[in-house]
Design an enzyme around this catalytic site. Sequence first.
Site, PDB file in Angstrom:
ATOM      1  N   CYS A  57     -17.227  10.697  -1.669  1.00 50.85           N
ATOM      2  CA  CYS A  57     -16.794  11.918  -2.359  1.00 50.85           C
ATOM      3  C   CYS A  57     -16.937  11.668  -3.862  1.00 50.85           C
ATOM      4  CB  CYS A  57     -15.376  12.315  -1.959  1.00 50.85           C
ATOM      5  SG  CYS A  57     -14.127  11.042  -2.261  1.00 50.85           S
ATOM      6  N   ARG A  78     -11.031  11.537  -0.839  1.00 49.50           N
ATOM      7  CA  ARG A  78     -11.374  12.549   0.153  1.00 49.50           C
ATOM      8  C   ARG A  78     -12.250  11.947   1.261  1.00 49.50           C
ATOM      9  NH1 ARG A  78     -13.719  17.245  -3.617  1.00 49.50           N
ATOM     10  NH2 ARG A  78     -14.146  15.442  -4.951  1.00 49.50           N
TER      11      ARG A  78
END
Lengths: 277, 101
Positions: A233, A238
């Site tokens: 990410c 994430r």
Amino acid sequence: MSRETSLVNSDWVSLNLSTSGVVLVEVDEDTDAYEKGHIAGAVKLHWRDDLQDKVRRDIVSKSDFEKLLSDRGIANDDTVILYGGNNNWFAAYAYWYFKLYGHKDVRLLDGGRKIWELESRELTTNVSTRPASKYVATEQDHSLRAFRDEVLAAIGKLNLVDVRSPQEFSGELAAPAHLPQEQGQVRGHIPSAKNIPWAKSANEDGTFKSDADLAELYKGAGVNLATDTIAYCRIGERSSHTWFVLHELLGIKNVKNYDGSWTEYGSLVGVPVELGA
Amino acid sequence: MITCGAKAGGPSLDGIDVSKSAIVQGIALISGEPVGRGYVRLLDAQGDFTAEVPTSSEGQFRFFASPGQWSVRLLTAGATCEAEFSLRIGEPVDLVLEIAS
């Protein structure tokens, strides 16, 4: 791994607030969130001050991790329940971190801080302290962690899953839309990466979708899960969420988190970058 | 039906270079009081999730998006509401997301 060994729900947490050997740990992007209110008994990990090396760009060393967990009173045989804001982004990052250093029993609160709040469950501002422990970590398990050269070698060969928003993937945005957009990196994505935003794996309340829906999500996007996978990410939190889905919930082996992510890749000289959807 | 108004109410823009950003911000209210424990989701023109922030203790939120059509969706215990808007660089949009009692 499976849902049974890697997730607990909010009812389970409510019933186990005082259970010996269960340690609740909150990790947030908003580093003041814990002070505004947290689940009773939870201790705090600060994603930057506690989980990032203070000098180099790296995660903390084994000895620093041992000191951190010892200071927080977390023992090797404790069941660690991680939760946090942003649909558990940083809690999932900490989960990956605990696994990297060999903690045996660590789980996420499904839905994280959001489900707890949406269910109007109680939060406290009483800061929790625990007696110090003597935590012993293992060496880093690099089967869970991808480094820059592996990522470059994976282009066009392995699954690269970019879990950022479509706007970050295409180059329209440089960072998640809740953050200012002045970033040092170029915009775009790693060639051959498939954009499967982390949010597609979660329900609106932050809980994970069913295993069947999750499997279909990646299959439907053309990811051959028989091949090794690297998730990335912007800073690796994430992608920890997606690593958790693939490796822990769906039990797919050979899935790595590239924690250098776009912050590293988008700063490299001479590497290929693609723009657009 | 619960609807969201669209009036001024976001946090101060002092110190932010609004000329380079497409900003949407606002305040979330329930029965006229700030929603201190809520979540605001930014959805793109297709309704797909783009970002989410918790509301501040004053009920405020902000996103730095790109020009185009967007919506936000407020989640709080037992209630939700949505508002649609379009964004342009240099023209911050201020919203009030108000849930009536």
